[in-house]
Design a protein around this motif. Structure first.
Motif, PDB file in Angstrom:
ATOM      1  N   PRO A   1       0.796  -1.244   0.000  1.00 35.21           N
ATOM      2  CA  PRO A   1       0.000   0.000   0.000  1.00 35.21           C
ATOM      3  C   PRO A   1       0.822   1.284   0.000  1.00 35.21           C
ATOM      4  O   PRO A   1       0.317   2.312   0.440  1.00 35.21           O
ATOM      5  N   ASN A   2       2.055   1.275  -0.494  1.00 37.21           N
ATOM      6  CA  ASN A   2       2.792   2.550  -0.571  1.00 37.21           C
ATOM      7  C   ASN A   2       2.423   3.259  -1.875  1.00 37.21           C
ATOM      8  O   ASN A   2       3.169   3.289  -2.834  1.00 37.21           O
TER       9      ASN A   2
ATOM     10  N   ILE B   1      -4.439   3.557   1.800  1.00 40.41           N
ATOM     11  CA  ILE B   1      -5.449   2.499   1.896  1.00 40.41           C
ATOM     12  C   ILE B   1      -5.656   2.217   3.381  1.00 40.41           C
ATOM     13  O   ILE B   1      -4.977   1.357   3.964  1.00 40.41           O
ATOM     14  N   ILE B   2      -6.557   2.961   3.984  1.00 40.46           N
ATOM     15  CA  ILE B   2      -6.731   2.870   5.439  1.00 40.46           C
ATOM     16  C   ILE B   2      -8.164   2.511   5.821  1.00 40.46           C
ATOM     17  O   ILE B   2      -8.389   1.672   6.689  1.00 40.46           O
TER      18      ILE B   2
ATOM     19  N   LEU C   1      -2.832  -0.138   5.043  1.00 38.20           N
ATOM     20  CA  LEU C   1      -1.670   0.640   5.476  1.00 38.20           C
ATOM     21  C   LEU C   1      -1.731   1.001   6.966  1.00 38.20           C
ATOM     22  O   LEU C   1      -2.775   1.376   7.480  1.00 38.20           O
ATOM     23  N   ILE C   2      -0.576   0.907   7.617  1.00 37.80           N
ATOM     24  CA  ILE C   2      -0.433   1.433   8.982  1.00 37.80           C
ATOM     25  C   ILE C   2       0.335   2.748   8.878  1.00 37.80           C
ATOM     26  O   ILE C   2       1.393   2.797   8.250  1.00 37.80           O
TER      27      ILE C   2
ATOM     28  N   SER D   1      -5.155   3.132  13.685  1.00 38.12           N
ATOM     29  CA  SER D   1      -5.744   1.934  14.286  1.00 38.12           C
ATOM     30  C   SER D   1      -6.367   1.130  13.160  1.00 38.12           C
ATOM     31  O   SER D   1      -6.706   1.684  12.121  1.00 38.12           O
ATOM     32  N   PRO D   2      -6.533  -0.176  13.364  1.00 34.40           N
ATOM     33  CA  PRO D   2      -7.128  -0.982  12.287  1.00 34.40           C
ATOM     34  C   PRO D   2      -8.598  -0.628  12.078  1.00 34.40           C
ATOM     35  O   PRO D   2      -9.372  -0.616  13.030  1.00 34.40           O
ATOM     36  N   LEU D   3      -8.950  -0.321  10.822  1.00 38.81           N
ATOM     37  CA  LEU D   3     -10.335   0.056  10.517  1.00 38.81           C
ATOM     38  C   LEU D   3     -11.026  -1.015   9.668  1.00 38.81           C
ATOM     39  O   LEU D   3     -12.202  -0.893   9.355  1.00 38.81           O
TER      40      LEU D   3
END
Ligand SMILES: [Zn+2]
Length: 456
Positions: free
Chosen positions: A117-118, A123-124, A155-156, A161-163
């Motif tokens: 996802p770079n 991409i969150i 992406l982190i 936080s994980p969505l």
């Protein structure tokens, strides 16, 4: 189509939908008996194994071709970004799009890949993730539908936080400008949000690019590998795995480049921490000392992060590869002009399977090791994390296969490389084995069919 013995798969120079395939099958555990067996497909899945001959639309392979579970690559850099068309700001499809990526992957014997996802869009959220997955897997006005299915990391970024519930997460540490962490401590603080200790029921999958910020040497006048020393990778792996131990997420170490990193992963495995790691073909094949000699290219074209290590480091890593869980490529297509100016990453997809088979020829791994690292283990990761059924020769799994001939030499000129960037560091290489083609969800793509698809 007749079921008679085809002496050469490359005579089939169009994609061919098959009802089944017949040949010598190695499933990662054993050779199936009798010597040749038929796999029947239905709706892109494996329907059954039997001993029937002479069925219509069943391809009977030559006796020297081996059927393996389809290769899976959990680390590639695609260039397509949702809602960005060729020529628009942020567009990078001049060096790859999902269609050319899929052709290049198939050329290297891969039947499924996971994209990083770079990208110029983050991409969150679930919405970003779904849009991106749709975009990279479908036909668009400017390009065709990729021939292999693609997955996507979420992406982190600092403080995130994980969505998305069922996503695998990627942390890029300090290798992607828009989401760079200010310091190494912040990495650990953010990772806390991804652990079960922060309330999630599931143990989340986090893959990290491990190189510390503190260990970078900021001196543009020294070689790339000295600016990013091995200690940066070693120390980052320890920080990452310590976070996994404290917060309880699955820690997957991306592109291991030294045995010291493998040792740390082993140490944390023995402590009961959920962890795994991957290696790339380039880390096993080339190093900064031999790069120019064996590739005939300037060393700057071999720039990547983590950097190519020394000859001694590489030989040690070759001997330790059996402690590494999976094979990936870190395929990063750039044009030769971009590589000339010092961008990080090399094209690897087109030659991935061939280079890992070289490890088999050299006696460093067995065929069983190859199939597990390349298909079965990445397949079981995708099954557990994303619910996909890939990488195994079993009823109900995706009918995706890699067809190889051991001991039959092969090579690629840059003009045959199917990645749009159009070059490979391995143009000089004679591979000891041949990837004859792949079957993707029941459709055969021979090498000659792949070449023809590029021109369509
Ligand atoms: Zn990468």
């Amino acid at each position: 189509m007749s079921s008679s013995n085809n002496s050469n798969i490359n005579e089939i120079n169009e994609p061919l939908k098959l009802q089944g395939i017949r040949g010598i099958i190695y499933d990662g555990f054993k050779y199936l008996h009798p010597l040749k067996k038929t796999i029947l497909f239905q709706d892109g899945q494996i329907k059954e194994f039997n001993d029937d001959r002479g069925l219509e639309d069943v391809l009977d392979l030559p006796d020297d071709v081996l059927i393996l579970p389809g290769g899976i690559d959990l680390h590639v850099h695609g260039r397509d970004v949702f809602d960005i068309f060729p020529g628009e700001q942020g567009d990078q499809t001049y060096k790859e799009d999902s269609y050319t990526l899929s052709l290049a992957l198939a050329q290297g014997g891969t039947t499924h890949a996971m994209c990083m996802p770079n990208l110029c869009k983050k991409i969150i959220t679930l919405d970003d993730y779904q849009k991106q997955l749709f975009w990279i897997n479908n036909e668009l006005s400017h390009r065709k539908k990729p021939i292999i299915p693609l997955s996507m990391y979420a992406l982190i970024e600092p403080g995130s936080s994980p969505l998305i519930d069922n996503a695998m997460y990627k942390l890029l540490w300090n290798t992607f400008g828009p989401t760079n962490f200010p310091n190494d401590e912040e990495v650990k603080i953010t990772l806390m949000n991804y652990g079960r200790k922060s309330g999630s029921e599931k143990r989340r999958w986090v893959t990290a690019h491990c190189e510390t910020i503190a260990d970078m040497v900021k001196d543009k006048n020294i070689p790339h590998h000295m600016q990013r020393p091995k200690m940066a990778a070693i120390n980052a792996v320890r920080i990452f795995l310590e976070a996994a131990r404290e917060y309880d997420f699955h820690a997957h170490v991306a592109h291991i480049s030294s045995t010291e990193e493998v040792d740390i992963v082993m140490e944390y495995k023995s402590k009961g921490v959920s962890t795994s790691c991957e290696v790339t073909p380039q880390s096993l094949t080339i190093d900064y000392e031999i790069f120019e000699k064996v590739t005939g290219l300037p060393l700057v074209w071999g720039q990547q992060n983590p950097p190519l290590r020394s000859y001694t480091d590489r030989l040690a890593l070759i001997l330790k590869q059996n402690y590494i869980d999976i094979y990936v490529s870190d395929h990063a297509p750039h044009t030769t002009d971009e590589n000339e100016t010092g961008i990080s990453g090399m094209p690897q997809a087109s030659t991935e399977g061939q280079l890992y088979l070289e490890q088999l020829t050299q006696g460093n791994i067995t065929l069983q090791d190859f199939v597990w690292k390349r298909s079965i283990t990445p397949g079981s990761i995708l099954e557990k994390e994303l619910g996909l059924k890939k990488g195994k020769l079993e009823k109900g799994y995706e009918a995706s296969l890699t067809l190889i001939t051991l001991g039959k030499k092969s090579r690629f000129n840059n003009s045959e490389i199917l990645s749009r960037c159009g070059w490979t560091p391995y143009e000089n290489f004679n591979f000891s084995n041949t990837i004859e083609g792949v079957v993707v969800e029941g459709v055969l793509y021979s090498q000659s069919a792949l070449q023809k698809l590029r021109n369509k």
